[in-house]
Design a protein around this motif. Structure first.
Motif, PDB file in Angstrom:
ATOM      1  N   PRO A 351     -24.311  89.181  25.945  1.00 45.35           N
ATOM      2  CA  PRO A 351     -24.499  87.787  26.678  1.00 45.35           C
ATOM      3  C   PRO A 351     -24.067  87.706  28.167  1.00 45.35           C
ATOM      4  CG  PRO A 351     -22.546  87.230  25.385  1.00 45.35           C
ATOM      5  CD  PRO A 351     -22.995  88.804  25.136  1.00 45.35           C
ATOM      6  N   LEU A 352     -24.951  88.578  28.899  1.00 47.71           N
ATOM      7  CA  LEU A 352     -24.715  88.545  30.331  1.00 47.71           C
ATOM      8  C   LEU A 352     -26.038  88.984  30.895  1.00 47.71           C
ATOM      9  CD1 LEU A 352     -24.657  91.906  29.885  1.00 47.71           C
ATOM     10  CD2 LEU A 352     -22.202  91.516  29.973  1.00 47.71           C
ATOM     11  N   ASN A 353     -26.052  89.400  32.459  1.00 49.62           N
ATOM     12  CA  ASN A 353     -27.131  90.026  32.792  1.00 49.62           C
ATOM     13  C   ASN A 353     -26.967  91.611  33.273  1.00 49.62           C
ATOM     14  OD1 ASN A 353     -28.724  87.367  34.232  1.00 49.62           O
ATOM     15  ND2 ASN A 353     -26.567  86.867  34.471  1.00 49.62           N
ATOM     16  N   SER A 354     -28.247  91.962  32.497  1.00 48.15           N
ATOM     17  CA  SER A 354     -28.121  93.354  32.923  1.00 48.15           C
ATOM     18  C   SER A 354     -28.018  93.897  34.095  1.00 48.15           C
ATOM     19  CB  SER A 354     -29.442  93.984  32.097  1.00 48.15           C
ATOM     20  OG  SER A 354     -29.758  93.842  30.713  1.00 48.15           O
ATOM     21  N   LEU A 416     -35.166  98.472  27.098  1.00 46.70           N
ATOM     22  CA  LEU A 416     -35.547  97.511  28.020  1.00 46.70           C
ATOM     23  C   LEU A 416     -36.720  96.888  27.200  1.00 46.70           C
ATOM     24  CD1 LEU A 416     -34.789  96.468  30.883  1.00 46.70           C
ATOM     25  CD2 LEU A 416     -33.394  98.592  29.781  1.00 46.70           C
ATOM     26  N   LYS A 417     -37.458  97.623  26.519  1.00 44.25           N
ATOM     27  CA  LYS A 417     -38.591  96.977  25.916  1.00 44.25           C
ATOM     28  C   LYS A 417     -38.168  96.027  24.517  1.00 44.25           C
ATOM     29  CE  LYS A 417     -42.444 100.543  25.807  1.00 44.25           C
ATOM     30  NZ  LYS A 417     -43.280 101.458  24.809  1.00 44.25           N
ATOM     31  N   PHE A 418     -36.892  96.515  24.117  1.00 43.71           N
ATOM     32  CA  PHE A 418     -36.688  95.759  23.003  1.00 43.71           C
ATOM     33  C   PHE A 418     -35.981  94.489  23.401  1.00 43.71           C
ATOM     34  CE2 PHE A 418     -32.684  94.516  20.375  1.00 43.71           C
ATOM     35  CZ  PHE A 418     -33.311  94.409  19.118  1.00 43.71           C
ATOM     36  N   LYS A 419     -35.240  94.639  24.859  1.00 40.27           N
ATOM     37  CA  LYS A 419     -34.733  93.127  25.340  1.00 40.27           C
ATOM     38  C   LYS A 419     -35.840  92.060  25.307  1.00 40.27           C
ATOM     39  CE  LYS A 419     -31.508  91.647  28.597  1.00 40.27           C
ATOM     40  NZ  LYS A 419     -30.282  91.572  29.414  1.00 40.27           N
ATOM     41  N   TYR A 420     -36.868  92.803  26.018  1.00 37.37           N
ATOM     42  CA  TYR A 420     -38.069  91.642  26.431  1.00 37.37           C
ATOM     43  C   TYR A 420     -38.577  91.355  24.895  1.00 37.37           C
ATOM     44  CZ  TYR A 420     -38.114  92.727  31.104  1.00 37.37           C
ATOM     45  OH  TYR A 420     -37.802  92.815  32.683  1.00 37.37           O
ATOM     46  N   TRP A 421     -38.602  92.271  24.085  1.00 41.88           N
ATOM     47  CA  TRP A 421     -39.282  91.775  22.714  1.00 41.88           C
ATOM     48  C   TRP A 421     -38.410  90.862  21.834  1.00 41.88           C
ATOM     49  CZ3 TRP A 421     -37.880  93.202  17.737  1.00 41.88           C
ATOM     50  CH2 TRP A 421     -38.984  92.724  16.832  1.00 41.88           C
ATOM     51  N   ALA A 422     -37.240  91.232  22.109  1.00 42.42           N
ATOM     52  CA  ALA A 422     -36.216  90.390  21.039  1.00 42.42           C
ATOM     53  C   ALA A 422     -35.645  89.520  21.948  1.00 42.42           C
ATOM     54  CB  ALA A 422     -35.265  91.329  20.307  1.00 42.42           C
ATOM     55  N   LYS A 423     -36.091  88.756  23.110  1.00 40.24           N
ATOM     56  CA  LYS A 423     -35.300  88.027  23.998  1.00 40.24           C
ATOM     57  C   LYS A 423     -34.861  86.593  23.295  1.00 40.24           C
ATOM     58  CE  LYS A 423     -39.566  85.998  25.398  1.00 40.24           C
ATOM     59  NZ  LYS A 423     -40.695  85.749  26.865  1.00 40.24           N
ATOM     60  N   ASN A 424     -35.760  86.199  22.368  1.00 37.06           N
ATOM     61  CA  ASN A 424     -35.256  84.897  21.656  1.00 37.06           C
ATOM     62  C   ASN A 424     -33.826  85.224  21.178  1.00 37.06           C
ATOM     63  OD1 ASN A 424     -36.420  86.881  19.701  1.00 37.06           O
ATOM     64  ND2 ASN A 424     -36.283  84.807  18.247  1.00 37.06           N
ATOM     65  N   GLU A 428     -31.561  84.419  24.290  1.00 34.71           N
ATOM     66  CA  GLU A 428     -31.310  82.999  24.009  1.00 34.71           C
ATOM     67  C   GLU A 428     -30.561  82.873  22.838  1.00 34.71           C
ATOM     68  OE1 GLU A 428     -35.537  81.952  23.678  1.00 34.71           O
ATOM     69  OE2 GLU A 428     -36.070  82.628  25.576  1.00 34.71           O
ATOM     70  N   GLY A 429     -29.999  83.758  22.001  1.00 40.34           N
ATOM     71  CA  GLY A 429     -29.509  83.750  20.863  1.00 40.34           C
ATOM     72  C   GLY A 429     -28.024  83.563  20.940  1.00 40.34           C
ATOM     73  N   LYS A 430     -27.118  83.200  19.976  1.00 38.05           N
ATOM     74  CA  LYS A 430     -25.903  82.839  20.037  1.00 38.05           C
ATOM     75  C   LYS A 430     -25.201  84.312  19.686  1.00 38.05           C
ATOM     76  CE  LYS A 430     -26.128  78.153  18.110  1.00 38.05           C
ATOM     77  NZ  LYS A 430     -25.503  77.288  17.110  1.00 38.05           N
ATOM     78  N   ALA A 443     -18.169  95.227  16.539  1.00 43.49           N
ATOM     79  CA  ALA A 443     -19.384  94.770  16.072  1.00 43.49           C
ATOM     80  C   ALA A 443     -19.857  93.283  16.347  1.00 43.49           C
ATOM     81  CB  ALA A 443     -19.717  94.745  14.326  1.00 43.49           C
ATOM     82  N   TYR A 444     -21.026  93.018  16.630  1.00 40.27           N
ATOM     83  CA  TYR A 444     -21.497  91.511  16.726  1.00 40.27           C
ATOM     84  C   TYR A 444     -22.541  91.344  16.574  1.00 40.27           C
ATOM     85  CZ  TYR A 444     -22.915  93.499  21.464  1.00 40.27           C
ATOM     86  OH  TYR A 444     -23.623  94.390  22.426  1.00 40.27           O
ATOM     87  N   ALA A 445     -23.027  90.156  16.622  1.00 39.66           N
ATOM     88  CA  ALA A 445     -24.447  89.664  16.348  1.00 39.66           C
ATOM     89  C   ALA A 445     -24.847  88.823  17.352  1.00 39.66           C
ATOM     90  CB  ALA A 445     -24.520  89.192  14.851  1.00 39.66           C
ATOM     91  N   ARG A 446     -26.341  88.792  17.663  1.00 35.61           N
ATOM     92  CA  ARG A 446     -26.776  87.988  18.536  1.00 35.61           C
ATOM     93  C   ARG A 446     -27.794  87.156  17.360  1.00 35.61           C
ATOM     94  NH1 ARG A 446     -26.781  88.414  23.740  1.00 35.61           N
ATOM     95  NH2 ARG A 446     -27.081  86.207  23.633  1.00 35.61           N
ATOM     96  N   THR A 447     -27.663  85.778  17.166  1.00 32.87           N
ATOM     97  CA  THR A 447     -28.439  85.242  16.339  1.00 32.87           C
ATOM     98  C   THR A 447     -29.154  84.115  16.930  1.00 32.87           C
ATOM     99  OG1 THR A 447     -26.667  83.721  15.764  1.00 32.87           O
ATOM    100  CG2 THR A 447     -26.465  85.746  14.593  1.00 32.87           C
ATOM    101  N   ASN A 448     -30.295  83.858  16.000  1.00 34.86           N
ATOM    102  CA  ASN A 448     -31.154  82.613  16.286  1.00 34.86           C
ATOM    103  C   ASN A 448     -31.923  82.249  14.790  1.00 34.86           C
ATOM    104  OD1 ASN A 448     -33.091  80.640  16.999  1.00 34.86           O
ATOM    105  ND2 ASN A 448     -33.505  81.714  18.879  1.00 34.86           N
ATOM    106  N   GLY A 449     -31.081  81.190  14.321  1.00 35.45           N
ATOM    107  CA  GLY A 449     -31.443  80.667  12.800  1.00 35.45           C
ATOM    108  C   GLY A 449     -30.994  81.867  11.781  1.00 35.45           C
ATOM    109  N   SER A 450     -31.960  82.381  11.089  1.00 32.74           N
ATOM    110  CA  SER A 450     -31.665  83.166  10.074  1.00 32.74           C
ATOM    111  C   SER A 450     -31.963  84.692  10.584  1.00 32.74           C
ATOM    112  CB  SER A 450     -32.326  82.940   8.568  1.00 32.74           C
ATOM    113  OG  SER A 450     -33.484  83.280   8.864  1.00 32.74           O
ATOM    114  N   ASP A 451     -32.159  84.956  11.669  1.00 29.85           N
ATOM    115  CA  ASP A 451     -32.624  86.281  12.321  1.00 29.85           C
ATOM    116  C   ASP A 451     -31.271  86.726  13.284  1.00 29.85           C
ATOM    117  OD1 ASP A 451     -35.143  86.193  11.023  1.00 29.85           O
ATOM    118  OD2 ASP A 451     -35.933  85.348  12.554  1.00 29.85           O
ATOM    119  N   ALA A 452     -31.064  87.970  13.337  1.00 25.76           N
ATOM    120  CA  ALA A 452     -30.003  88.378  13.944  1.00 25.76           C
ATOM    121  C   ALA A 452     -30.113  90.046  14.505  1.00 25.76           C
ATOM    122  CB  ALA A 452     -28.600  88.354  13.247  1.00 25.76           C
TER     123      ALA A 452
END
Length: 516
Positions: A351-354, A416-424, A428-430, A443-452
């Protein structure tokens, strides 16, 4: 390599344009982009970015037919930055540099010799326009390609400037100007008068720097060693700037763990006080990641420090991924391709700026054929090609950075493709840390609803590791899709069993999971 750049450039330009389209004339939105962790920053040295080294000896010698780096030939290469997936350019210092007591044959970029004059070395001598006009053209062209521009603001002045304007500089008991730490080519500014009031003369000169940046059309400033100037100084300067452009972004080169490089002469302003003064962000403490972060607990603590500061400022302050800046040893020399890959994916998923340095994409080691040799010609009083081995050369006129590793370039593009594609998820995720059964594995997760997005990394530089990642709500039927991995994981109820090589990082997409 050319084919890869063209294909990715098209993909990333389309994706970036869809996510943050801009009308022209340009309207600055950098503070919003940055504080939302949406900035993908690409650092360049104009002195080398568009340079052409015709005899392949790594140094630019115009008298032998080489083409020096200028704003105009940097402008011609803006598509390279777009193709690298960036939406923001960070320009290393572009002000005039000192020639006396210098390091290197062109003068250190950080030995600022003027607050509002641009470096004449960056002027295209074949064009009649002024260097200021050329710089403005560069920034306007960047904006037309949807690229925001940050200008680096040096913290100290050149020795030459200390002779020209001695009233701006701090002096010791013998009346000599002060060399901070081992920065032998610069002198420390006098921030306070003898009566304890701010040195308004110095502040007014820094306002000239700001006025220049605004006149050029820049979108933000990266303040070099910001912590050696006090809250009051920054508060006035940032307030002054924001009266002209409320979206003008300020990034502090400061960290919660760094020591004061000028501790015998100036106090050190805390990160929180810098943020209170108006800075939008600072450097996360990633500068010595390989040596300082060897256990998962160290990793979690590092991330948590930044998260707590962000929460204290209601999410309006943030960090950059400072794993590989011009001050750091090349990741390829630090830990090889596996470590490079870890740095890449941490840039993409934390959760930072690349933050990427020119040359990182292809694994440049920043080693130069000419390093520390005697020069035939020099712009300064130093006739040696002084360099910091393994770091981008900011002292001479080097060739443009760029390694030759196409495999790394493909991995960079994928990330970088992945970052744009999975930006939510990754933007934007927790963020949620995850427990593992090995102390060397984070290990860590970036989550949005039930997706991670689940990220797992081995901090051990020597040993293979098998470990379990604890995900309490994970079921055998949960969908797990590998993004980056060598050996596939085994999904168990509440656990993800993985095998990791030294410095290996694995990234998975998951659905039907609940991670708090």
């Amino acid at each position: 390599m050319k084919r890869i750049k063209i294909i990715t450039g098209l993909f990333l330009a389309l994706t970036l344009g869809a996510s943050s389209a801009h009308a022209y004339p340009w309207i600055n939105d950098l503070r919003t982009v940055f504080t939302s962790n949406k900035a993908i920053i690409y650092t360049i040295n104009v002195r080398s970015f568009g340079a052409v080294d015709k005899n392949n000896n790594d140094i630019i010698e115009p008298w032998l037919g080489d083409t020096p780096g200028t704003f105009l030939n940097a402008k011609a290469r803006l598509d390279d930055i777009v193709n690298a997936g960036a939406n923001t350019i960070h320009l290393l210092p572009i002000t005039k540099v000192g020639k006396l007591k210098a390091l290197g044959t062109s003068g250190s970029l950080y030995a600022m010799d003027s607050f509002n004059e641009l470096n004449p070395q960056l002027d295209d001598k074949t064009d009649s326009k002024s260097v200021f006009a050329e710089a403005k053209m560069f920034i306007q062209a960047a904006h037309k390609k949807n690229l925001r521009v940050i200008i680096d603001m040096p913290s100290c002045g050149s020795y030459d400037l200390s002779l020209e304007k001695p009233e701006l500089f701090l002096k010791d008991k013998q009346g000599k100007t002060i060399v901070p730490a081992d920065w032998t080519d610069v002198r420390l500014f006098k921030v306070y008068n003898n009566d304890g009031t701010l040195n308004q003369n110095l502040l007014d000169n820094y306002k000239k720097f700001v006025d220049m940046a605004l006149a050029l059309g820049a979108d933000g400033i990266r303040a070099d060693v910001a912590a050696i100037k006090p809250y009051e100084f920054w508060k006035e300067l940032i307030t002054y700037t924001r009266k002209s452009d409320p979206q003008f972004m300020f990034l502090a080169e400061a960290s919660t763990a760094w020591d004061n490089p000028a501790k015998d002469y100036v106090t050190y302003t805390s990160v929180e006080d810098l943020l209170k003064a108006g800075f939008d962000g600072y450097y996360g403490d990633y500068a010595n990641f390989k040596n300082n972060i060897t256990k998962a607990k160290d990793f979690y603590k590092l991330i948590e420090i930044d998260r707590k500061i962000s929460e204290k400022f209601e999410g309006k302050k943030t960090t950059v991924a400072s794993f590989a800046t011009h001050d750091q040893l090349s990741p390829m020399l630090t830990g090889g391709a596996d470590y490079w890959n870890m740095v890449l994916w941490l840039n993409v998923t934390l959760p930072l700026n690349s933050f990427f340095l020119d040359g990182f994409m292809t694994g440049d080691t920043y080693t130069y054929k000419y390093e520390n040799q005697k020069a035939s010609k020099t712009f300064t009083d130093d006739d040696q090609y002084f360099v910091h081995r393994g770091k981008m050369d900011i002292f001479n006129a080097p060739k443009r950075p760029g390694g030759t590793n196409d495999i790394l370039a493909e991995k960079y593009i994928t990330a970088l493709k992945f970052k744009y594609w999975a930006k939510n998820l990754v933007i934007e995720g927790k963020y949620a840390p995850l427990k593992t059964t090995n102390p060397n594995v984070f290990a860590y997760a970036r989550t949005n609803g039930s997706d991670a997005v689940i990220v797992i990394g081995n901090l051990d530089a020597k040993n293979d590791i098998q470990t379990n990642v604890i995900i309490p709500k994970l079921k055998a039927k949960s969908f797990i899709s590998p993004v980056v991995m060598i050996d596939p994981p085994e999904t168990k109820n509440g656990k993800l069993a993985v095998s990791l090589k030294p410095y290996e990082i694995q990234v998975f997409m998951a659905s039907k999971v609940q991670i708090k």
